[in-house]
Design a protein around this motif. Structure first.
Motif, PDB file in Angstrom:
ATOM      1  N   CYS A 155       0.869  -1.181   0.000  1.00  0.00           N
ATOM      2  CA  CYS A 155       0.000   0.000   0.000  1.00  0.00           C
ATOM      3  C   CYS A 155       0.900   1.224   0.000  1.00  0.00           C
ATOM      4  O   CYS A 155       2.122   1.096   0.044  1.00  0.00           O
ATOM      5  CB  CYS A 155      -0.927   0.007   1.220  1.00  0.00           C
ATOM      6  SG  CYS A 155      -0.045   0.145   2.792  1.00  0.00           S
ATOM      7  N   CYS A 199       1.154   3.593   2.328  1.00  0.00           N
ATOM      8  CA  CYS A 199       1.471   4.165   3.639  1.00  0.00           C
ATOM      9  C   CYS A 199       2.983   4.344   3.797  1.00  0.00           C
ATOM     10  O   CYS A 199       3.773   3.555   3.283  1.00  0.00           O
ATOM     11  CB  CYS A 199       0.994   3.247   4.756  1.00  0.00           C
ATOM     12  SG  CYS A 199      -0.778   3.180   4.910  1.00  0.00           S
ATOM     13  N   CYS A 230      -3.323  -2.113   4.603  1.00  0.00           N
ATOM     14  CA  CYS A 230      -2.403  -2.778   5.541  1.00  0.00           C
ATOM     15  C   CYS A 230      -3.130  -3.245   6.805  1.00  0.00           C
ATOM     16  O   CYS A 230      -2.584  -4.020   7.581  1.00  0.00           O
ATOM     17  CB  CYS A 230      -1.163  -1.927   5.831  1.00  0.00           C
ATOM     18  SG  CYS A 230      -1.453  -0.241   6.318  1.00  0.00           S
TER      19      CYS A 230
END
Ligand code: ADP
Ligand code: ZN
Ligand code: MG
Length: 485
Positions: free
Chosen positions: A28, A30, A46
């Motif tokens: 992802c 992040c 996540c």
């Protein structure tokens, strides 16, 4: 008792997790930032919310290819991910995405000194979150920032035979991941984690003994200490007629002892199965070639080059190549000095420069003396313009100035402070005559045979010249003048 231990041969294999320096997580977008406030770097992907889909971070593959190539691994053209299922509060998805039977890198090898250590496999996986038990007395907290942070696991063959080899292997691996710029190598912050597998067998035996796995090792020192303890424990157990059982141990660093955690019978069945939400990773020949051609000069090659190119002892070459930045700094110093001064430059970088880096806990990139200015300092020494002692004084002055400040230029400091070494024999002889005249008794004793008094005179002359007199000239002229009168 010694002979009992020497009957046995330890066998060690290490499993090392390296947290990759990618900016975003494995599947992802992040951030992977280390010190973010708890539970701020998270998203539905996540956290494994239903209906979300992971997308592989290409840099994760790029990074593992670098290490796989540098460790001579065979790189699988098509590799897949697998789910490793287990239940734990810091694992909201209920599984970790990992690789199982088709890891991307296999069958590698690395050298530590004259010895070759096999690399069984290197695979990609994601990290779990972190449970925090020490912030409250009646509850445990969980920080999920680390969920989905990319890791690679490097599994070695059971090729190490003592704790020192394990220590050296880890040191080499740490240096390698830093050189490849894929992991910051910080074991204290958990960017490198190691599980150590160890067994013992009678020397000459073909079959390996039963191994134990030690977890929770957060420094290289602890790895070595845990191995030494465990080797001794296993040998003593066998000598007493006991049998080593396949166990997972944890290391108690305070008592330097291993403690059983769980036996393998209670071990997890992870129910691995192919990850259905991610596609096959395809690495074509071009990608492999591109990675190989972009690899930096690797540490062992750099060491060999430093020995021949700069005529340095192996020890110097090893110290100076600890990091690419330090090696670059040294090479940059050498660019502007003569061949004859390379060793002097090496001594200065390994000595005074590294002392300051260690004291201030900074890296060479944060060091305020430019390589250009250090080179000028080395040149002043090489040209006999200043002595080593004066050079240290100049260096202290350089340290106190900001990088780029013209006041850091050593030639300028030498001129401004009037520190040029006096080689003019007339001037030195003048001082000598004065000192001899001021110390008639000592001069008399010297002439009567007490030649060890020469040192006293040298000291006085050097002091009178404020350390600037050329020591060799002082010695010669003193012997001559003291003898003459
Ligand atoms: P497991 O099935 O317990 O995970 P693996 O065969 O996958 O064991 O090996 C894990 C690690 O343990 C590897 O690094 C390997 O080199 C090491 N290892 C395997 N057998 C032994 C042994 N008998 N003694 C010491 N280390 C071993
Ligand atoms: Zn996320
Ligand atoms: Mg295994």
């Amino acid at each position: 008792m010694d002979s009992v231990y020497s009957k046995y041969e330890p066998v060690i294999g290490l499993e090392v997790h390296a947290q990759l320096k990618t900016k975003s997580k494995a599947f992802c977008s992040c951030s992977t930032e280390f010190n973010a406030p708890p539970n701020t770097n998270i998203c539905p992907v996540c956290l494994g919310h239903p209906g979300t889909l992971p997308v592989l971070n290409k840099n994760l593959v790029e990074f593992i290819l670098r290490l796989g190539t540098a460790t001579n691994c065979r790189i699988r053209e098509r590799s897949i991910f697998a789910r490793k299922n287990y239940f734990y509060p810091d694992l909201p998805k209920g599984y970790q995405v990992s690789q199982f039977d088709q890891p991307i890198c296999e069958h590698g090898k690395v050298a530590i000194g004259d010895k070759t250590i096999g690399i069984t496999r290197i695979h990609m996986e994601e990290d779990a979150g972190k449970s925090i038990h020490d912030m409250s007395t009646d509850e445990s907290l969980v920080d999920l920032n680390r969920c989905g942070v990319p890791l690679i696991e490097i599994v070695s063959e059971p090729d190490m035979r003592n704790s020192k080899e394990a220590y050296d292997y880890l040191t080499m691996l740490k240096q390698l991941v830093i050189y490849l710029d894929i992991c910051d190598g910080n074991m204290e912050e958990g960017s490198l984690r190691c599980d150590a597998n160890v067994s013992v067998r009678l020397k000459g035996a073909e079959k390996f003994g039963t191994k134990c796995e030690v977890k929770n090792l957060n420094s290289f020192r602890n790895v070595a200490d845990a191995l030494d303890y465990e080797i001794k424990r296993q040998i003593e157990l066998i000598e007493q007629g006991g049998e080593v059982i396949h166990q997972t141990m944890t290391f108690d660093a305070r008592n330097k002892a291993t403690i059983p955690m769980r036996s393998k019978e209670e071990a997890h069945d992870y129910r691995y199965f192919p990850e259905p939400d991610l596609v096959t990773v395809y690495v074509d020949e071009k990608w492999k070639k591109d990675v190989a051609s972009a690899l930096p000069e690797l540490p062992h090659i750099k060491i060999a080059r430093f020995i021949t190119e700069y005529q340095l002892p192996e020890y110097d070459a090893e110290v100076l190549t600890q990091s690419r930045e330090l090696a670059d700094y040294f090479e940059s110093v050498c660019k502007s000095i003569d061949k004859q001064s390379y060793k002097t430059a090496s001594n200065w970088v390994m000595g005074e420069v590294m002392r300051v880096l260690n004291e201030k806990k900074i890296s060479i990139s944060e060091f305020n003396i430019s390589s250009q200015n250090l080179a000028s300092l080395v040149k002043l020494i090489a040209d006999g313009k200043i002595s080593n002692n004066i050079a240290k004084e100049v260096y202290t002055e350089m340290l106190s100035k900001a990088k780029g400040d013209v006041g850091q230029n050593p030639e300028r400091i030498v001129t401004d402070k009037n520190l040029l070494q006096v080689t003019d024999t007339g001037e030195i002889e003048g001082i000598i005559k004065k000192i001899i005249a001021d110390n008639p008794k000592e001069a008399e004793r010297y002439r009567a045979g007490e030649t060890k008094l020469l040192g006293l005179f040298v000291g006085k002359v050097m002091k009178e010249s404020k350390g600037k007199a050329n020591p060799k000239t002082v010695n010669e002229l003193l012997t001559k003048n003291l003898g003459n009168n």
